[in-house]
Design a protein around this motif. Structure first.
Motif, PDB file in Angstrom:
ATOM      1  N   ALA A 190       0.826  -1.165   0.124  1.00 19.74           N
ATOM      2  CA  ALA A 190       0.010   0.103   0.027  1.00 19.74           C
ATOM      3  C   ALA A 190       0.874   1.060  -0.025  1.00 19.74           C
ATOM      4  O   ALA A 190       0.613   2.269  -0.903  1.00 19.74           O
ATOM      5  CB  ALA A 190      -0.861   0.005   1.157  1.00 19.74           C
ATOM      6  N   HIS A 191       1.967   1.213   0.724  1.00 18.07           N
ATOM      7  CA  HIS A 191       2.807   2.366   0.784  1.00 18.07           C
ATOM      8  C   HIS A 191       3.545   2.749  -0.517  1.00 18.07           C
ATOM      9  O   HIS A 191       3.501   3.839  -1.139  1.00 18.07           O
ATOM     10  CB  HIS A 191       3.962   2.097   1.663  1.00 18.07           C
ATOM     11  N   ARG A 215      11.164   9.518  -6.915  1.00 17.73           N
ATOM     12  CA  ARG A 215      10.120  10.272  -6.289  1.00 17.73           C
ATOM     13  C   ARG A 215      10.172   9.927  -4.646  1.00 17.73           C
ATOM     14  O   ARG A 215       9.518  10.689  -3.972  1.00 17.73           O
ATOM     15  CB  ARG A 215       8.537  10.142  -6.843  1.00 17.73           C
ATOM     16  N   HIS A 216      10.442   8.652  -4.229  1.00 14.60           N
ATOM     17  CA  HIS A 216      10.357   8.188  -3.038  1.00 14.60           C
ATOM     18  C   HIS A 216      11.364   9.196  -1.895  1.00 14.60           C
ATOM     19  O   HIS A 216      12.513   9.259  -2.451  1.00 14.60           O
ATOM     20  CB  HIS A 216      10.745   6.761  -2.797  1.00 14.60           C
ATOM     21  N   GLY A 217      10.905   9.670  -0.827  1.00 17.25           N
ATOM     22  CA  GLY A 217      11.670  10.335   0.010  1.00 17.25           C
ATOM     23  C   GLY A 217      12.776   9.599   0.973  1.00 17.25           C
ATOM     24  O   GLY A 217      13.501   9.882   1.791  1.00 17.25           O
ATOM     25  N   ARG A 218      12.877   8.163   0.732  1.00 21.15           N
ATOM     26  CA  ARG A 218      13.693   7.175   1.318  1.00 21.15           C
ATOM     27  C   ARG A 218      13.507   7.237   2.980  1.00 21.15           C
ATOM     28  O   ARG A 218      14.495   6.940   3.639  1.00 21.15           O
ATOM     29  CB  ARG A 218      15.214   7.482   1.051  1.00 21.15           C
ATOM     30  N   VAL A 219      12.163   7.441   3.437  1.00 24.64           N
ATOM     31  CA  VAL A 219      11.640   7.414   4.633  1.00 24.64           C
ATOM     32  C   VAL A 219      10.435   6.269   4.489  1.00 24.64           C
ATOM     33  O   VAL A 219       9.702   6.676   3.876  1.00 24.64           O
ATOM     34  CB  VAL A 219      11.567   8.459   5.154  1.00 24.64           C
ATOM     35  N   PHE A 220      10.420   5.594   5.630  1.00 34.93           N
ATOM     36  CA  PHE A 220       9.037   4.618   5.890  1.00 34.93           C
ATOM     37  C   PHE A 220       8.478   4.959   7.143  1.00 34.93           C
ATOM     38  O   PHE A 220       9.197   5.193   8.210  1.00 34.93           O
ATOM     39  CB  PHE A 220       9.325   3.356   5.471  1.00 34.93           C
ATOM     40  N   ARG A 257      11.643   5.746   9.746  1.00 35.25           N
ATOM     41  CA  ARG A 257      12.905   5.561   9.397  1.00 35.25           C
ATOM     42  C   ARG A 257      13.424   5.278   8.254  1.00 35.25           C
ATOM     43  O   ARG A 257      12.942   5.170   7.137  1.00 35.25           O
ATOM     44  CB  ARG A 257      12.928   3.885  10.220  1.00 35.25           C
ATOM     45  N   PRO A 258      14.828   5.723   8.167  1.00 37.21           N
ATOM     46  CA  PRO A 258      15.482   5.541   6.608  1.00 37.21           C
ATOM     47  C   PRO A 258      15.332   4.149   6.147  1.00 37.21           C
ATOM     48  O   PRO A 258      15.613   3.169   6.925  1.00 37.21           O
ATOM     49  CB  PRO A 258      16.953   6.105   6.952  1.00 37.21           C
ATOM     50  N   ILE A 259      15.012   4.164   4.828  1.00 37.46           N
ATOM     51  CA  ILE A 259      15.216   2.845   4.064  1.00 37.46           C
ATOM     52  C   ILE A 259      15.991   2.919   2.920  1.00 37.46           C
ATOM     53  O   ILE A 259      16.506   4.076   2.528  1.00 37.46           O
ATOM     54  CB  ILE A 259      13.604   2.203   3.767  1.00 37.46           C
ATOM     55  N   ARG A 260      16.463   1.854   2.539  1.00 35.38           N
ATOM     56  CA  ARG A 260      17.337   1.881   1.271  1.00 35.38           C
ATOM     57  C   ARG A 260      16.733   0.626   0.120  1.00 35.38           C
ATOM     58  O   ARG A 260      16.136   0.013   0.537  1.00 35.38           O
ATOM     59  CB  ARG A 260      18.667   1.205   1.582  1.00 35.38           C
ATOM     60  N   PHE A 261      17.203   1.140  -0.985  1.00 36.29           N
ATOM     61  CA  PHE A 261      16.788   0.544  -2.283  1.00 36.29           C
ATOM     62  C   PHE A 261      18.005   0.072  -2.831  1.00 36.29           C
ATOM     63  O   PHE A 261      18.903   0.541  -2.937  1.00 36.29           O
ATOM     64  CB  PHE A 261      15.783   1.455  -3.166  1.00 36.29           C
ATOM     65  N   LYS A 262      17.432  -1.142  -3.703  1.00 40.47           N
ATOM     66  CA  LYS A 262      18.577  -1.709  -4.804  1.00 40.47           C
ATOM     67  C   LYS A 262      17.689  -2.375  -5.757  1.00 40.47           C
ATOM     68  O   LYS A 262      16.886  -2.953  -5.596  1.00 40.47           O
ATOM     69  CB  LYS A 262      19.522  -2.683  -3.960  1.00 40.47           C
ATOM     70  N   LYS A 263      17.999  -1.795  -7.241  1.00 42.08           N
ATOM     71  CA  LYS A 263      17.215  -2.383  -8.277  1.00 42.08           C
ATOM     72  C   LYS A 263      17.891  -3.654  -8.614  1.00 42.08           C
ATOM     73  O   LYS A 263      19.168  -3.806  -8.646  1.00 42.08           O
ATOM     74  CB  LYS A 263      17.238  -1.354  -9.158  1.00 42.08           C
TER      75      LYS A 263
END
Length: 151
Positions: free
Chosen positions: A78-79, A119-124, A132-138
């Motif tokens: 949903a997020h 577009r994502h602010g890297r916070v959940f 909290r800070p989050i991280r992504f990896k494609k």
């Protein structure tokens, strides 16, 4: 490596918590940003990420998201649906510091992943929990296309 608080409560009472130690740096006063970076490094090392992408799904349309709170797959989906259409959310078994969860979020196409990354602010933030800070990896398809020689 699993943290003791990643184990179900009944296992911790059986003495398993003494067998496992926190990852280096967890008690060394890391900032939340440094902790998120550490979680990403360890999940990438420990998980065979492409194994979790269902057959028929495009790995390039899938994003590894780490250092989330222990939220349901529905909450995570949903997020991210605010940024792009989500097809599937898979929770990974990795739990590095005991309060983090990692997910593979599959979108309709690779352009959706690019949109989320831009577009994502890297916070959940989920419910009453702190942001909290989050991280992504494609994920990349070329890794999936390698033969058994590794090339």
């Amino acid at each position: 490596r699993l943290s003791p608080s990643c184990l179900p409560t009944h296992n911790r009472h059986l003495g398993f918590s003494g067998l496992m130690s926190e990852p280096e740096g967890a008690a060394a006063g890391m900032t939340p940003e440094e902790e998120a970076d550490q979680v990403l490094r360890q999940v990438v090392q420990e998980e065979d990420l492409l194994r979790h992408v269902p057959e028929g799904f495009d790995p390039e349309a899938t994003l590894l998201v780490v250092n989330l709170p222990k939220a349901s797959a529905l909450e995570v989906g949903a997020h991210f649906a605010w940024y792009a259409p989500v097809v599937r959310v898979t929770r990974l078994s990795s739990c590095i510091f005991g309060k983090d969860a990692s997910y593979l979020v599959s979108f309709v196409d690779s352009d959706s992943v690019i949109s989320v990354l831009e577009r994502h602010g890297r916070v959940f933030k989920s419910g009453a929990s702190n942001a909290r800070p989050i991280r992504f990896k494609k994920l990349h398809a070329e890794a999936a296309a390698r033969n058994w020689f590794g090339w």
